[in-house]
Design a protein around this motif. Structure first.
Motif, PDB file in Angstrom:
ATOM      1  N   VAL A  15       0.785  -1.159  -0.011  1.00 21.49           N
ATOM      2  CA  VAL A  15      -0.123  -0.114   0.246  1.00 21.49           C
ATOM      3  C   VAL A  15       0.994   1.250   0.036  1.00 21.49           C
ATOM      4  CG1 VAL A  15      -1.677   1.160   1.223  1.00 21.49           C
ATOM      5  CG2 VAL A  15      -1.926  -1.190   1.299  1.00 21.49           C
ATOM      6  N   GLY A  16       1.680   1.454   1.164  1.00 25.09           N
ATOM      7  CA  GLY A  16       2.488   2.651   1.103  1.00 25.09           C
ATOM      8  C   GLY A  16       3.425   2.852   0.010  1.00 25.09           C
ATOM      9  N   GLN A  17       3.504   3.959  -0.586  1.00 20.89           N
ATOM     10  CA  GLN A  17       4.435   4.289  -1.663  1.00 20.89           C
ATOM     11  C   GLN A  17       4.336   3.541  -2.910  1.00 20.89           C
ATOM     12  OE1 GLN A  17       4.614   7.290  -0.877  1.00 20.89           O
ATOM     13  NE2 GLN A  17       6.865   7.568  -0.920  1.00 20.89           N
ATOM     14  N   VAL A  18       3.276   2.474  -3.102  1.00 24.89           N
ATOM     15  CA  VAL A  18       3.125   1.854  -4.224  1.00 24.89           C
ATOM     16  C   VAL A  18       1.613   1.952  -4.568  1.00 24.89           C
ATOM     17  CG1 VAL A  18       2.826  -0.655  -5.126  1.00 24.89           C
ATOM     18  CG2 VAL A  18       4.612   0.099  -3.374  1.00 24.89           C
ATOM     19  N   LEU A  19       0.232   1.783  -3.825  1.00 20.85           N
ATOM     20  CA  LEU A  19      -0.784   2.351  -4.239  1.00 20.85           C
ATOM     21  C   LEU A  19      -1.133   3.707  -3.655  1.00 20.85           C
ATOM     22  CD1 LEU A  19      -2.633  -0.945  -3.292  1.00 20.85           C
ATOM     23  CD2 LEU A  19      -2.429   0.285  -5.516  1.00 20.85           C
ATOM     24  N   LEU A  20      -0.801   4.302  -2.349  1.00 21.62           N
ATOM     25  CA  LEU A  20      -1.201   5.533  -1.891  1.00 21.62           C
ATOM     26  C   LEU A  20       0.466   6.136  -1.353  1.00 21.62           C
ATOM     27  CD1 LEU A  20      -3.826   4.231   0.726  1.00 21.62           C
ATOM     28  CD2 LEU A  20      -4.210   5.010  -1.688  1.00 21.62           C
ATOM     29  N   ARG A  21       0.212   7.385  -1.896  1.00 21.21           N
ATOM     30  CA  ARG A  21       1.414   8.317  -1.369  1.00 21.21           C
ATOM     31  C   ARG A  21       1.872   8.626  -0.002  1.00 21.21           C
ATOM     32  NH1 ARG A  21       3.040  13.792  -1.769  1.00 21.21           N
ATOM     33  NH2 ARG A  21       4.911  13.950  -2.702  1.00 21.21           N
ATOM     34  N   PHE A  22       2.591   8.339   0.695  1.00 22.37           N
ATOM     35  CA  PHE A  22       2.690   8.284   2.091  1.00 22.37           C
ATOM     36  C   PHE A  22       4.258   8.999   2.289  1.00 22.37           C
ATOM     37  CE2 PHE A  22       4.778   6.321   6.037  1.00 22.37           C
ATOM     38  CZ  PHE A  22       3.719   6.794   7.015  1.00 22.37           C
ATOM     39  N   GLU A  23       3.990  10.419   2.693  1.00 26.75           N
ATOM     40  CA  GLU A  23       5.177  11.304   2.798  1.00 26.75           C
ATOM     41  C   GLU A  23       5.307  12.008   4.210  1.00 26.75           C
ATOM     42  OE1 GLU A  23       7.959  11.113   0.899  1.00 26.75           O
ATOM     43  OE2 GLU A  23       7.317  10.453  -1.269  1.00 26.75           O
ATOM     44  N   PRO A  24       5.857  11.516   5.027  1.00 24.08           N
ATOM     45  CA  PRO A  24       5.600  12.192   6.596  1.00 24.08           C
ATOM     46  C   PRO A  24       6.114  13.423   6.611  1.00 24.08           C
ATOM     47  CG  PRO A  24       5.990   9.656   6.924  1.00 24.08           C
ATOM     48  CD  PRO A  24       6.064   9.942   5.144  1.00 24.08           C
ATOM     49  N   ASP A  25       7.351  13.632   5.903  1.00 20.71           N
ATOM     50  CA  ASP A  25       8.089  14.759   5.989  1.00 20.71           C
ATOM     51  C   ASP A  25       7.391  16.023   5.460  1.00 20.71           C
ATOM     52  OD1 ASP A  25      10.306  13.612   6.933  1.00 20.71           O
ATOM     53  OD2 ASP A  25      11.234  13.174   4.997  1.00 20.71           O
ATOM     54  N   MET A  92      -2.835  11.378   2.556  1.00 19.62           N
ATOM     55  CA  MET A  92      -2.569  10.475   1.750  1.00 19.62           C
ATOM     56  C   MET A  92      -3.318  10.705   0.188  1.00 19.62           C
ATOM     57  SD  MET A  92      -1.861   6.960   3.874  1.00 19.62           S
ATOM     58  CE  MET A  92      -0.868   6.006   2.751  1.00 19.62           C
ATOM     59  N   SER A  93      -2.859  10.183  -1.043  1.00 24.94           N
ATOM     60  CA  SER A  93      -3.563  10.114  -2.161  1.00 24.94           C
ATOM     61  C   SER A  93      -3.044   8.955  -3.146  1.00 24.94           C
ATOM     62  CB  SER A  93      -3.031  11.559  -2.925  1.00 24.94           C
ATOM     63  OG  SER A  93      -1.569  11.484  -2.997  1.00 24.94           O
ATOM     64  N   ALA A  94      -3.901   8.727  -3.879  1.00 21.49           N
ATOM     65  CA  ALA A  94      -3.702   7.552  -4.685  1.00 21.49           C
ATOM     66  C   ALA A  94      -2.611   7.799  -5.802  1.00 21.49           C
ATOM     67  CB  ALA A  94      -4.932   7.183  -5.475  1.00 21.49           C
ATOM     68  N   LEU A  95      -1.665   6.930  -5.854  1.00 26.70           N
ATOM     69  CA  LEU A  95      -0.636   7.053  -6.682  1.00 26.70           C
ATOM     70  C   LEU A  95      -1.148   6.516  -8.180  1.00 26.70           C
ATOM     71  CD1 LEU A  95       2.574   5.653  -4.396  1.00 26.70           C
ATOM     72  CD2 LEU A  95       2.126   7.705  -5.529  1.00 26.70           C
ATOM     73  N   PRO A  96      -0.309   6.832  -9.161  1.00 28.82           N
ATOM     74  CA  PRO A  96      -0.757   6.323 -10.684  1.00 28.82           C
ATOM     75  C   PRO A  96      -0.978   4.717 -10.654  1.00 28.82           C
ATOM     76  CG  PRO A  96       1.041   7.848 -10.898  1.00 28.82           C
ATOM     77  CD  PRO A  96       0.813   7.715  -9.432  1.00 28.82           C
TER      78      PRO A  96
END
Length: 199
Positions: A15-25, A92-96
């Motif tokens: 999920v994280g950084q594959v399907l959904l964008r996860f950028e804590p910084d 979070m947002s959906a990745l391509p």
């Protein structure tokens, strides 16, 4: 399309950084006042050993927030830490990658999720991104199963629960150690490095 995906019957996504964008910084400064954001960094909140216990389903978010803040000497900041843990899914947002799912279904692929994610946190994400997660044929979430990648047991659980042939299954994850674990049980693997790695 990547040849491993073309030849696979089953395609499994992290999920994280594959399907959904996860950028804590990026999102921590949006969720916290500047002073707290400087202290409650990604390393404190999301890459600490205690956070892994959330993914394992063995500690609550509140207990994690309290422990991490106590460990770094700012116990009074635990409510702010908890706030981030409870609301980061809103950032979070959906990745391509998610846009490929209908195409993969059209090609006859069966689609699965295998992710390290706390059970409460994933329930929030699943509700927010229902349009994404409703497209999957099955999901293995670490916090629900009390197993966590890269333990080979969680991959074997995926295969057995859904009756998948490992040799016909490709796993997509942004961490090489998780791909190696998938390969150790006979699955194919792709280290996700952006949508181009799937094309």
């Amino acid at each position: 399309m990547n040849a491993l995906i073309e030849n696979a019957r089953n395609v499994v996504f992290d999920v994280g950084q594959v399907l959904l964008r996860f950028e804590p910084d990026e999102f921590i400064p949006r969720l916290l006042p500047p002073g707290a954001a400087r202290v409650l960094t990604k390393e404190v909140l999301f890459t600490c050993p205690t956070w892994s216990r959330i993914d394992e389903g063995t500690i609550s978010e509140e207990a994690c927030a309290r422990k991490e803040c106590a460990d770094i000497g700012v116990p009074e900041l635990w409510p702010q830490a908890l706030y981030v843990m409870q609301h980061f899914h809103e950032q979070m947002s959906a990745l391509p990658t998610a846009e490929l799912l209908p195409q993969l279904h059209t090609l006859g692929k069966r689609l699965y999720v295998l992710s390290n994610y706390g059970p409460v946190g994933f329930a929030r994400a699943e509700e927010r991104f229902a349009d994404v997660f409703s497209q999957f044929d099955g999901m293995i979430i670490s916090g629900r199963e009390k197993l966590i990648k890269p333990d080979p047991a969680i991959y074997r659980l995926l295969l057995s629960r859904y009756g998948l042939n490992a040799a016909e299954t490709v796993f997509i994850d942004d961490r090489a150690e998780n791909i190696r674990a998938a390969q150790s049980v006979g699955m194919q693997g792709i280290v996700y490095q952006g949508i181009s790695s799937l094309m």
